[in-house]
Design an enzyme around this catalytic site. Structure first.
Site, PDB file in Angstrom:
ATOM      1  N   GLN B 127      43.209 -37.096 -21.572  1.00 53.71           N
ATOM      2  CA  GLN B 127      42.498 -37.060 -22.780  1.00 53.71           C
ATOM      3  C   GLN B 127      43.137 -36.374 -23.863  1.00 53.71           C
ATOM      4  OE1 GLN B 127      38.790 -34.950 -22.710  1.00 53.71           O
ATOM      5  NE2 GLN B 127      37.830 -36.534 -23.995  1.00 53.71           N
ATOM      6  N   GLU B 245      31.831 -38.924 -21.064  1.00 50.06           N
ATOM      7  CA  GLU B 245      32.368 -37.605 -20.493  1.00 50.06           C
ATOM      8  C   GLU B 245      31.051 -36.594 -20.371  1.00 50.06           C
ATOM      9  OE1 GLU B 245      35.004 -35.455 -23.183  1.00 50.06           O
ATOM     10  OE2 GLU B 245      35.163 -34.113 -21.357  1.00 50.06           O
ATOM     11  N   SER B 376      30.842 -28.019 -26.479  1.00 50.88           N
ATOM     12  CA  SER B 376      30.417 -26.538 -25.905  1.00 50.88           C
ATOM     13  C   SER B 376      28.941 -26.757 -26.221  1.00 50.88           C
ATOM     14  CB  SER B 376      30.923 -25.451 -26.797  1.00 50.88           C
ATOM     15  OG  SER B 376      30.267 -25.704 -28.083  1.00 50.88           O
TER      16      SER B 376
HETATM   17  C1  LIG Z   1      38.944 -26.466 -18.335  1.00 46.27           C
HETATM   18  C2  LIG Z   1      39.086 -27.111 -19.780  1.00 46.27           C
HETATM   19  C3  LIG Z   1      39.495 -28.412 -20.031  1.00 46.27           C
HETATM   20  C4  LIG Z   1      39.519 -29.237 -21.075  1.00 46.27           C
HETATM   21  N1  LIG Z   1      40.152 -30.441 -20.982  1.00 46.27           N
HETATM   22  C5  LIG Z   1      40.378 -30.969 -22.327  1.00 46.27           C
HETATM   23  C6  LIG Z   1      41.042 -32.562 -22.237  1.00 46.27           C
HETATM   24  O1  LIG Z   1      41.355 -32.795 -21.139  1.00 46.27           O
HETATM   25  N2  LIG Z   1      41.356 -32.994 -23.396  1.00 46.27           N
HETATM   26  C7  LIG Z   1      41.040 -32.414 -24.519  1.00 46.27           C
HETATM   27  O2  LIG Z   1      41.320 -33.139 -25.414  1.00 46.27           O
HETATM   28  N3  LIG Z   1      40.412 -31.055 -24.471  1.00 46.27           N
HETATM   29  C8  LIG Z   1      40.121 -30.530 -23.397  1.00 46.27           C
HETATM   30  N4  LIG Z   1      39.359 -29.284 -23.492  1.00 46.27           N
HETATM   31  C9  LIG Z   1      39.355 -28.679 -24.663  1.00 46.27           C
HETATM   32  C10 LIG Z   1      37.695 -28.572 -25.187  1.00 46.27           C
HETATM   33  O3  LIG Z   1      37.274 -29.785 -25.511  1.00 46.27           O
HETATM   34  C11 LIG Z   1      37.661 -27.512 -26.208  1.00 46.27           C
HETATM   35  O4  LIG Z   1      37.992 -26.322 -25.516  1.00 46.27           O
HETATM   36  C12 LIG Z   1      36.268 -27.503 -26.744  1.00 46.27           C
HETATM   37  O5  LIG Z   1      36.067 -28.557 -27.567  1.00 46.27           O
HETATM   38  C13 LIG Z   1      36.151 -26.242 -27.756  1.00 46.27           C
HETATM   39  O6  LIG Z   1      36.951 -26.119 -28.728  1.00 46.27           O
HETATM   40  P1  LIG Z   1      37.715 -24.931 -28.812  1.00 46.27           P
HETATM   41  O7  LIG Z   1      38.290 -24.374 -27.437  1.00 46.27           O
HETATM   42  O8  LIG Z   1      38.761 -25.067 -29.908  1.00 46.27           O
HETATM   43  O9  LIG Z   1      36.621 -23.634 -29.287  1.00 46.27           O
HETATM   44  P2  LIG Z   1      36.226 -23.573 -30.579  1.00 46.27           P
HETATM   45  O10 LIG Z   1      35.675 -24.674 -31.307  1.00 46.27           O
HETATM   46  O11 LIG Z   1      37.096 -22.644 -31.265  1.00 46.27           O
HETATM   47  O12 LIG Z   1      34.994 -22.581 -30.256  1.00 46.27           O
HETATM   48  C14 LIG Z   1      34.717 -21.197 -29.940  1.00 46.27           C
HETATM   49  C15 LIG Z   1      33.480 -20.774 -29.941  1.00 46.27           C
HETATM   50  O13 LIG Z   1      32.810 -21.173 -30.859  1.00 46.27           O
HETATM   51  C16 LIG Z   1      31.520 -21.967 -30.880  1.00 46.27           C
HETATM   52  N5  LIG Z   1      31.293 -22.916 -31.871  1.00 46.27           N
HETATM   53  C17 LIG Z   1      32.512 -23.689 -32.820  1.00 46.27           C
HETATM   54  N6  LIG Z   1      31.725 -24.287 -33.374  1.00 46.27           N
HETATM   55  C18 LIG Z   1      30.481 -24.167 -33.724  1.00 46.27           C
HETATM   56  C19 LIG Z   1      29.422 -24.354 -34.428  1.00 46.27           C
HETATM   57  N7  LIG Z   1      29.425 -25.458 -35.394  1.00 46.27           N
HETATM   58  N8  LIG Z   1      28.344 -23.710 -34.227  1.00 46.27           N
HETATM   59  C20 LIG Z   1      28.176 -22.841 -33.305  1.00 46.27           C
HETATM   60  N9  LIG Z   1      28.978 -22.483 -32.418  1.00 46.27           N
HETATM   61  C21 LIG Z   1      30.085 -22.993 -32.748  1.00 46.27           C
HETATM   62  C22 LIG Z   1      31.617 -22.769 -29.572  1.00 46.27           C
HETATM   63  O14 LIG Z   1      30.724 -23.143 -28.961  1.00 46.27           O
HETATM   64  C23 LIG Z   1      32.544 -21.717 -28.743  1.00 46.27           C
HETATM   65  O15 LIG Z   1      31.669 -21.019 -28.034  1.00 46.27           O
HETATM   66  C24 LIG Z   1      39.162 -28.691 -22.279  1.00 46.27           C
HETATM   67  C25 LIG Z   1      38.722 -27.323 -22.351  1.00 46.27           C
HETATM   68  C26 LIG Z   1      38.653 -26.620 -20.925  1.00 46.27           C
HETATM   69  C27 LIG Z   1      37.839 -25.223 -21.062  1.00 46.27           C
END
Ligand SMILES: Cc1cc2nc3c(=O)[nH]c(=O)nc-3n(C[C@H](O)[C@H](O)[C@H](O)COP(=O)(O)OP(=O)(O)OC[C@H]3O[C@@H](n4cnc5c(N)ncnc54)[C@H](O)[C@@H]3O)c2cc1C
Lengths: 381, 398
Positions: B127, B245, B376
């Site tokens: 993905q 998903e 999340s």
């Molecule tokens: C084990 C694992 C597997 C993954 N596999 C894939 C994959 O196969 N393909 C893929 O594309 N992605 C994958 N991901 C990525 C995942 O989709 C992202 O980590 C997720 O969307 C969060 O984005 P970020 O890590 O940039 O965190 P951020 O968006 O930077 O968020 C950090 C924190 O801020 C909070 N936050 C962000 N925005 C808001 C808001 N508007 N209001 C309140 N709180 C907020 C979040 O909830 C979180 O607690 C994976 C992640 C993990 C941990």
């Protein structure tokens, strides 16, 4: 297990909603409270409910009831919960009716069940003896006499005792308090000499009383079920009570929640609706999730009753439903007051009625700790 | 014999002939295969046979290689699988995400070309959604796709791409228009990971595992026929896939089941019992009971939502409710396990810890991902607040 309402149940739910919102809104309960109405309910409304057949929803057709299903009773109670409608439905039909249906002999059933259905007979269950819900600990004594039994003891938190024509009294006929035998149920006339009743003014403005039994003479024919062996059936009756009160609480909490969400959509501070603040949005969304979970446990518990599952299984569902619902109703009612702010603290605003009802229902037929404990015992750890 | 009994008989016979008994033994590895390529021996045989029969995707249409089973038949089928303790033959993002999306929104040609290879486990998908600057704010993806007539030319980078090391194909959100509102310039494309312009760099996780990569694209080619949905309408496709998903995350963790079965009680008895072998600490008992109640309540809820959906009165966005609850519950459960084991549950490696102990500490760390990935917990709460409760747009979310 049925997790969706069938057409008949849906219709019943719609007409109950219609009835309670039109006839028994919260302002009714406020009036009963402010006018110090001793009976704590409005007879004309009860009569209408009886005419709609609701007093007989779970009573077998053979005794004039509708035998309509617990899911059906559940939706009526849920709608009653939404408007905090005060009526004898719970004490008389759920507790009293189940006691007669489950424990009564043929003669008792033939005599009294039709009277419940027709609204002539009001019942109350005299069970609790302390803050600690524990039927095994019953101390109220029923000792054998030449012609029957003599009952002596104190009961508390007896719902609707002040309006009942008869009481289902939980007594000890042998063994020590705490043991799992020696408990006997009696059907006792309210007019019997030696009974005194004091109504306690509870925060939810509903009926709950202290009772004293001093040498109350009853005939042997007043025994409900078997002497000394009442505990098992009592728990079956209480399971039904717990599941049904959870249905009512489910309605109340949904109403309190919906009112709160509506309120934060309209109240403006900092030039924007309160509901646009994420901290309130998330707390609201968390409540929403918990309420969704509660809907499922209540429905599955009600359908366990309809499907005649084993009493162990019903007990597990009853404790799960009562504990989850009480926890969530507490959460929702607390958050409601907080999100309303100052106005939520006023008597004039109705939201406070939900907070008060939440706590009284939490302590009806076993609080959260009781049900968590029982649940773990049932699972064997 | 009625139709269902006949079907049960058929399944039973087929399984007894085709499911290698070694896989059904107690203690056999339960991991499902991602693709035939990485499997050996009986596991491979099992996947090949199931794939050929279409039963890796029991309810998908037969014309694309699926099992074509009805709802009722699928229930029977699953019961039979469970009865003999057979492992799942295939898992992965093909089955849980891109497959259902293509079946719903793909062209006939896309279904013909991609679905059968998902069913047989020939092709393993990954993905390509998240980027360094597009996590929760997924619509901010910047990986660029230029229109080159019969294909798109892709440049940029994806991150946190689970399973990218072993993946054959990627489904990917790319930017096709930078001049409009961010949601309106995204397209959804598919391309093979064997393209010479793809570079994968593994990322090590707090659990010590390395399950995902950062992936770089240098003039990678996606054919035009592998555009899913319309150009610049990829956000619609992408969001639909997210629902698949979420429901797979929501449902795969229901296996949590009862605390008794899942071992919380056994663990507590093993590590925290008194002389009589009982769990003495009432607070620990209470924590276990609460977990147990919540998991049963959750199972009731999945059943209710499934029934409502079947009756056509389900609420949309139920997936957010389920994903939120299941992932939070999973995380709490592994916290509880570690707290029961105490220091024994906090081992990194080595023979001083039992396998079970190391697995618990590993799981505690890896379970943290559930409330982050796939949208999340905070994002799910945003969705519930906005879509279900219809609260006004939050201050920062505009
Ligand atoms: C084990 C694992 C597997 C993954 N596999 C894939 C994959 O196969 N393909 C893929 O594309 N992605 C994958 N991901 C990525 C995942 O989709 C992202 O980590 C997720 O969307 C969060 O984005 P970020 O890590 O940039 O965190 P951020 O968006 O930077 O968020 C950090 C924190 O801020 C909070 N936050 C962000 N925005 C808001 C808001 N508007 N209001 C309140 N709180 C907020 C979040 O909830 C979180 O607690 C994976 C992640 C993990 C941990």
């Amino acid at each position: 297990m049925a997790f969706t309402l069938n057409e008949e149940q849906q219709l019943l739910s719609d007409s109950a909603k219609d009835f309670f919102t039109k006839n028994m809104p919260i302002s009714q309960l406020r009036e009963l409270r402010d006018d110090n109405v001793e009976s704590g309910y409005t007879e004309s409304h009860w009569k209408q409910m009886v005419d709609l057949g609701w007093a007989g929803i779970i009573i077998p057709e053979a005794y004039g009831g509708l035998d309509f299903s617990y899911l059906g009773l559940g939706v009526v109670l849920e709608e009653a919960g939404r408007t905090l409608a005060a009526s004898p439905l719970f004490s008389t039909c759920v507790l009293g009716g189940s006691a007669l249906s489950l424990a009564g002999n043929e003669q008792q059933k033939e005599e009294f069940l039709p009277q419940i259905v027709s609204g002539e007979l009001l019942l109350a269950m005299a069970l609790e003896e302390s803050a600690n819900h524990c039927p095994e600990n019953t101390r109220t004594l029923a000792s054998k006499t030449a012609s029957g039994y003599k009952i002596s003891g104190e009961k508390c938190f007896v719902l609707d005792a002040n309006i009942a024509d008869k009481f289902v009294v939980v007594t000890r006929t042998s063994a020590e308090p705490g043991s799992d035998t020696g408990v006997t149920l009696f059907l006792v006339d309210a007019q019997s000499p030696g009974i005194s009743i004091v109504k306690r003014q509870m925060v939810d403005s509903r009926n709950a009383c202290n009772m004293t039994f001093s040498d109350v003479e009853v005939p042997a024919s007043a025994v409900l079920g078997e002497v000394d062996k009442g505990l098992k059936i009592l728990h079956e009756i209480l399971n039904i009570g717990q599941i049904c009160i959870a249905s009512e609480m489910l309605g109340s909490m949904q109403e309190a929640f919906e009112r709160t969400v509506e309120y934060i959509k309209t109240r403006i501070q900092f030039d924007v609706p309160l509901g646009s603040f994420q901290v309130l949005q998330h707390r609201s969304a968390q409540m929403y999730v918990e309420i969704e979970i509660c809907k499922s446990v209540v429905m599955s518990a009600l359908s366990c009753l309809d499907e005649g599952k084993t009493s162990a299984e019903i007990a597990r569902h009853a404790s799960l439903a009562k504990a989850k619902v009480a926890e969530t109703f507490n959460l929702v009612s607390n958050e409601a007051i907080q999100m309303y702010g100052g106005i939520g603290m006023t008597d004039e605003e109705e939201i406070g009625f939900f907070l008060k009802r939440a706590r009284v229902t939490e302590h009806t037929l076993g609080d959260i700790r009781y049900h968590e404990n029982r649940f773990s015992n049932l699972l064997g750890f | 014999m009625n139709k269902n009994d006949a079907f049960k008989q058929e399944v039973r016979e087929w399984l007894s002939k085709n499911c290698p008994p070694s896989l059904c033994e107690k203690g056999a590895s339960r991991g499902a295969g991602l693709s035939t390529r990485y499997l050996k021996g009986d596991s491979r045989l099992w996947l090949e046979r199931m794939g050929e029969k279409g039963w890796t995707a029991p309810m998908w249409p037969k014309e694309y290689g699926g099992g074509g089973l009805s709802f009722a038949e699928n229930l029977i089928f699953r019961k039979e699988i469970k009865r003999i303790n057979a492992p799942q033959a295939l898992s992965g993002m093909g089955l849980s995400m891109i497959g259902p999306t293509l079946l719903e929104l793909g062209t006939e040609e896309q279904k013909q070309r991609h679905i059968p290879k998902i069913v047989t486990g020939e092709v393993n998908w990954c993905q390509g959604y998240s980027e360094p600057n597009a996590g929760s704010d997924l619509a901010n993806v910047q990986t660029k796709a230029e229109d080159k007539g019969d294909h798109y030319l892709i440049n940029g980078s994806k991150i946190w791409t689970s399973g990218a090391m072993n993946a054959d194909w990627m489904f990917c959100l790319v930017r096709t228009d930078n001049s409009v509102q961010k949601q309106k310039g995204i397209s959804f494309v598919l391309f093979p990971m064997t393209d010479p312009g793809v570079t994968r760099k593994p990322i090590k996780l707090i659990s010590g595992n390395s399950l995902f990569c950062q992936v770089f694209f240098d003039n990678v080619i996606a054919e035009k026929r592998d555009l899913v949905g319309k150009v610049n309408d990829g956000w619609t496709v992408g969001k639909r896939l997210l629902q698949f998903e979420r429901s797979s995350i929501g449902s795969s963790r229901i296996g949590i089941g009862s605390a008794v079965k899942s071992g919380l009680v056994d663990l507590a008895k093993k590590y925290r019992a008194n002389e009589a072998g009982e769990i003495e600490d009432p607070l620990l008992r209470a924590q276990i009971v609460r977990h147990e109640m919540n998991s049963l309540a959750f199972m009731d809820t999945t059943q209710r939502i499934a029934e409502e959906a079947k009756a056509g009165k389900g609420l949309g966005f139920a997936t957010s409710v389920m994903k939120y609850y299941a992932s939070e519950m999973t995380k709490k459960k592994s916290e509880l396990m570690v707290s029961i084991l105490g220091p024994n549950g906090l081992g990194r490696e080595g023979d001083e810890f039992s396998k079970e102990e190391l697995a618990i500490s590993e799981r505690w760390l890896s379970d943290k991902a559930f409330t982050i990935a796939g949208g999340s917990s905070e994002v799910q709460l945003n969705i519930i607040a906005k879509r279900i409760l219809q609260l006004p747009e939050a201050q920062g979310n505009k």
